[in-house]
Design an enzyme around this catalytic site. Sequence first.
Site, mmCIF file in Angstrom:
data_model
loop_
_atom_site.group_PDB
_atom_site.id
_atom_site.type_symbol
_atom_site.label_atom_id
_atom_site.label_comp_id
_atom_site.label_asym_id
_atom_site.label_seq_id
_atom_site.Cartn_x
_atom_site.Cartn_y
_atom_site.Cartn_z
ATOM 1 N N SER A 525 -8.470 -58.105 11.697
ATOM 2 C CA SER A 525 -8.417 -58.950 12.886
ATOM 3 C C SER A 525 -9.173 -60.259 12.617
ATOM 4 O O SER A 525 -8.798 -60.998 11.710
ATOM 5 C CB SER A 525 -8.979 -58.177 14.080
ATOM 6 O OG SER A 525 -8.651 -58.809 15.288
ATOM 7 N N ASP A 608 1.566 -54.416 17.585
ATOM 8 C CA ASP A 608 0.295 -55.097 17.824
ATOM 9 C C ASP A 608 0.453 -56.065 18.992
ATOM 10 O O ASP A 608 1.251 -56.997 18.933
ATOM 11 C CB ASP A 608 -0.146 -55.846 16.567
ATOM 12 C CG ASP A 608 -1.614 -56.263 16.610
ATOM 13 O OD1 ASP A 608 -2.128 -56.475 17.720
ATOM 14 O OD2 ASP A 608 -2.230 -56.363 15.538
ATOM 15 N N HIS A 643 -2.566 -52.654 16.968
ATOM 16 C CA HIS A 643 -3.710 -53.303 16.337
ATOM 17 C C HIS A 643 -4.652 -52.299 15.677
ATOM 18 O O HIS A 643 -5.439 -52.655 14.816
ATOM 19 C CB HIS A 643 -4.463 -54.123 17.386
ATOM 20 C CG HIS A 643 -5.391 -55.138 16.816
ATOM 21 N ND1 HIS A 643 -4.957 -56.246 16.111
ATOM 22 C CD2 HIS A 643 -6.748 -55.226 16.829
ATOM 23 C CE1 HIS A 643 -5.995 -56.963 15.738
ATOM 24 N NE2 HIS A 643 -7.094 -56.373 16.148
#
Length: 670
Positions: A525, A608, A643
């Site tokens: 991320s 995601d 994610h």
Amino acid sequence: MDEMHGVTIEDPYRWLEDDESAETRAFVDAQNAATRAALDSRPTRAAVKARLTELLSIGTLGTPAVRYSKGRPARYFFTRRSGGENQPVLYVRDGLGGADRALVDPNALAADGTTAIDWWVPSRDGRLLAYGLSQGGTEDSTLLVRDVETGKDLPDRAEHARYSSIAWTPDGKGFYYARYPRPGDVPAGEELYHRKIYFMELGATPEDPLVYAPKDMKDWPSVALSPDGRWLVVSVFQGWSKSEVWLRDLAKRDAPFVPVAAGVEAIYEPEILDDLLLLRTNDGAPRYRVVAVDPRHPERARWREIIAQGDDVLDGMAIVGKRIVASTLAKAHARVRLFALDGAPAGEIPLPAIGTVVGIGGEWDGPEVFLGFESYAVPPTILRHDVRAAATDVWQRVEAPIDPSLFEVEQRSYASTDGASISLFLVHKKGLARDGTNPTLLYGYGGFNVSLTPTFSRTMSLFLERGGVYAVPNLRGGGEYGEDWHRAGMLGKKQQVFDDFLAAARWLIDQKITSPERLAISGRSNGGLLVGAAITQAPSLFRAAVCGVPLLDMLRYDRFLLAKLWIAEYGAPGDPEAFEWLRAYSPYHRVADGTPYPAVIFTTAEGDTRVDPMHARKMAARMQAATSSGRPVLLRVERKAGHGAGKPLALQIEELTDEWTFLLWQLGLE
């Protein structure tokens, strides 16, 4: 090709932003096939998968929430994943010595394990449970209400309750909650904004009344209610460095929300009792302090400081057992201190090692405090502290087939580019040779006020057993040393985070712990952005990189999904000043043809809903065309995941097998 602020911007892979186009689908299929061909043939893959399957079968254990009710034993709610279960199960236990009963088992709801419990909050008497379920890693929760006695759901439900905040009424007949708009209620592209607070009265009409709507669609409200049901508190985060607190007196008909803290560039986090509002704040205290507010007279002039800023960072707090339980960070590891409600020191809860407190559980007037604890060599452990006896014992722990005596943890420091001292954790086998040959994995994040502290990794043993060294620096942008540390790595100072990370790599090499040929980096991320910046700014420092669910095109990041929420951290590309610093480090735009880049695997997922997969697709294509090293640049796109939250164990094993197969291959550990 674009022009932004008078600058021509090359963007040869813009077409890969379209998720649904036939060209993008074909590209992803071809990339996944190439990744499979590269990794499935490696001689260690089968052994890696077998060991990871064993390690990931080490369970998980969440910090319990406890509810008390007259005439019934205390009721404990907690999550646990055992063995090969894909998802943690939510259990309830009646009484300390009672039997555990599965209350919500998401493994029974989807054969492939892709249904997950996102969050859960019991009512104050423990009779009902509000909880959220989502599918395929999307985190787009459906809010449900379960009867704890029968295990059956009530008819009441709400869609789009992502990361919901829940505040039950004292009588358990309803609750305040946060949710997002329904499709069509807001302009297209804004569905992941406009978070608002509603009230659900159980058994009433399905159209829940609106309670609070923020001024800005990017604002992030959460809700709390005093134990007596009088004071409704809404805290509103505006980015990661500013929040507001608003208060409504429900004893007065149609009373408005009044500001407790608003319009100040600081964080305020509330804890509400019947006649006492406590705020953990960095207002005038970058390492945080606690002030007491009378909700009947919330004016700032009448605030009282009850816990002053100290040398350690006040990382979090809860009111349990009529005590303030304060979790602090001392050199990036946890301590837990107790204070009376007037701020008087009331002792400390001992922790078993240098590590991390991952949760505080207990009721404001109950006799026990629960702490979730873990460290690099300590698997998840729940500590129970008896407030009256001032005694601490182990309530439950996860057993792990790992011998912690084989490894040691060091905390060192090094100088960054501007001379600032940066702390760093090193984990390795005892008797480490400083000869520059140790395979080393450097992991980082550096943003959003997130602290990297010693936590248990089920997979790291695979690497450590083979003589690997794991290094974790506390980069600026994180919260390990307070809000000043965070602000020193955000907006126009973001490059300092990358400089801190590169300085860590050079320190590891200078200390002869490793060498560029034996050094890999990893991040996810915002940490994926960190990895992207590192390999484009200093490619010769690294042999390999794992870049997970990353942001990489920083000139268009704010156009996708919920990324407008991150403008407060990164800046807006549309702003001329922010454009200059974003363009200077945007990894996708720094890729240069003919550069010998390290081996890289980019990982992302089609589900995601935080970081758009377009970042990884575009960057992989650009680096594959540009690199001259002959080392692989791979892209791995998961079809039924997001994610990371809620990813089933089976998919975790497959992804981690690929990542570790790649790393062992590149670091010469096959």
